[in-house]
Scaffold this active site. Sequence first.
Site, PDB file in Angstrom:
ATOM      1  N   GLY A 166      38.410  87.734  51.357  1.00  0.00           N
ATOM      2  CA  GLY A 166      38.095  86.700  52.325  1.00  0.00           C
ATOM      3  C   GLY A 166      38.946  86.864  53.565  1.00  0.00           C
ATOM      4  O   GLY A 166      39.475  87.949  53.841  1.00  0.00           O
ATOM      5  N   GLY A 180      42.012  85.828  54.298  1.00  0.00           N
ATOM      6  CA  GLY A 180      43.378  86.258  54.052  1.00  0.00           C
ATOM      7  C   GLY A 180      43.467  87.613  53.392  1.00  0.00           C
ATOM      8  O   GLY A 180      44.262  88.464  53.791  1.00  0.00           O
ATOM      9  N   CYS A 184      40.680  70.369  52.821  1.00  0.00           N
ATOM     10  CA  CYS A 184      40.152  70.999  54.032  1.00  0.00           C
ATOM     11  C   CYS A 184      39.253  69.973  54.713  1.00  0.00           C
ATOM     12  O   CYS A 184      38.191  69.646  54.182  1.00  0.00           O
ATOM     13  CB  CYS A 184      39.377  72.262  53.662  1.00  0.00           C
ATOM     14  SG  CYS A 184      38.802  73.220  55.074  1.00  0.00           S
ATOM     15  N   GLY A 215      44.080  79.057  59.236  1.00  0.00           N
ATOM     16  CA  GLY A 215      44.084  80.490  59.486  1.00  0.00           C
ATOM     17  C   GLY A 215      45.401  81.027  59.991  1.00  0.00           C
ATOM     18  O   GLY A 215      45.850  82.103  59.577  1.00  0.00           O
ATOM     19  N   CYS A 228      44.242  75.092  65.216  1.00  0.00           N
ATOM     20  CA  CYS A 228      42.880  74.829  64.762  1.00  0.00           C
ATOM     21  C   CYS A 228      41.981  74.518  65.952  1.00  0.00           C
ATOM     22  O   CYS A 228      42.366  73.781  66.862  1.00  0.00           O
ATOM     23  CB  CYS A 228      42.854  73.647  63.792  1.00  0.00           C
ATOM     24  SG  CYS A 228      41.207  73.272  63.145  1.00  0.00           S
TER      25      CYS A 228
END
Length: 426
Positions: free
Chosen positions: A12, A14, A162, A323, A356
Amino acid sequence: MTTPRIVVIGAGLGGTIAAYEINGAVGNRAEILMISDSDTYSFVPSNPWVAVRWREPEAIQVHLPPIFAKKRIGFTSAGAKRIHPAEKRVDLNNGESVNYDYLVIATGPDLAFDEIEGFGPNGGHTVSVCHTSHASEAADAFEEFCKNPGPIVVGAAQGASCYGPAYEFALILDTELKRRKIRDKVPMTFVTAEPYIGHLGLDGVGDTKTLLESELRNRHIKWITNARVTSFEAGMAHVEEVADDGSVKSKHDLPFGYSMLLPAFRGVPAVRDIEGLTNPRGFILVDKHQRNPKFPEIFALGVCVAIPPTGPTPVPVGVPKTGFMIESMVTAIAENFVEILDGKEPTHEATWNAVCLADFGDGGVAFVAQPQIPPRNLNWSASGKWVHLAKIGFEKYFLRKVRKGESEPFYEKLALHVMGIRKLKM
């Protein structure tokens, strides 16, 4: 002397950049092997766009095998079935096993839809934007919904960690419904476990409370906070609103023609219930060097890492792994491997800052938190149409880097550039 093998599980956001960056850092001093359950990388931040057909799935996906081959990184899409830390071995779903000298766990989460009756896209009554395949199915459901519009319920269930995509999707839906000129036929309710709008699992960043409340209010979206979803049935969400003392303040039966709530996360089955490796929810325990205390040859990064909540809340609220935070974990691990291969103890630590860009289709909210968990040295947020444009640019930039197999920092370089805040040292 044999060349040590570093195995990375999870291709993914990461895991992919971790394989690139570790490979670049250690060179031919170690063999790198990626274990994924798919040949395809998907840019998950764009999933809300897929769900309203602003993007097609293939536009945000990258075919990985040829890129890893070019970088001389081993690759299998058999997927990890079970990790055996004491034996330094990973069982694959195809019946084979892989031995490792060092392991990097970047699996992302298991989606706990089954913890709420009737929840989720597979046999449940709600759609999802957690996977690109889910978002594609959500787009089909949205098209059908628009033929006979009615109420929409969007948000994040108890235990979710999230929240940005929930706000994004609610406001993207608002924008798309206006474009179709049917917004007046669609009452919308935002349901969240957060104690207040804009908490985000981070106790807010800058003035996210005011910014996001204003967005919802201006777009005629009602909200319920401290929400605990008890069940879903076809066309109806059953929600308890919890008071500060934990008692049920009120109950809500919310009709819907279309609904998307983010679920709670937990560790994937391959790592769950391994003593010393995971916490009770299956998240990987790590020290300040991203290293597991019991099994020091195992490192972890991203959503699968155990992070305690910012503080007690009436309804459980998890902490997001954004992220920028994930990217800093990747760099710390890569630099620590250089030291380990030199026979030294690892010294590098992730910075765990947050940047973000939350897109609303015709605007958005951006925030910077240094560090991500309060108290902070930097606590900043802003809104405007520029956020939407920045998110588009970021998507293009990130996908280009993944396709090229490049390991330079993505989030710090681009996010600071598009927000024009280079003076803010991260």
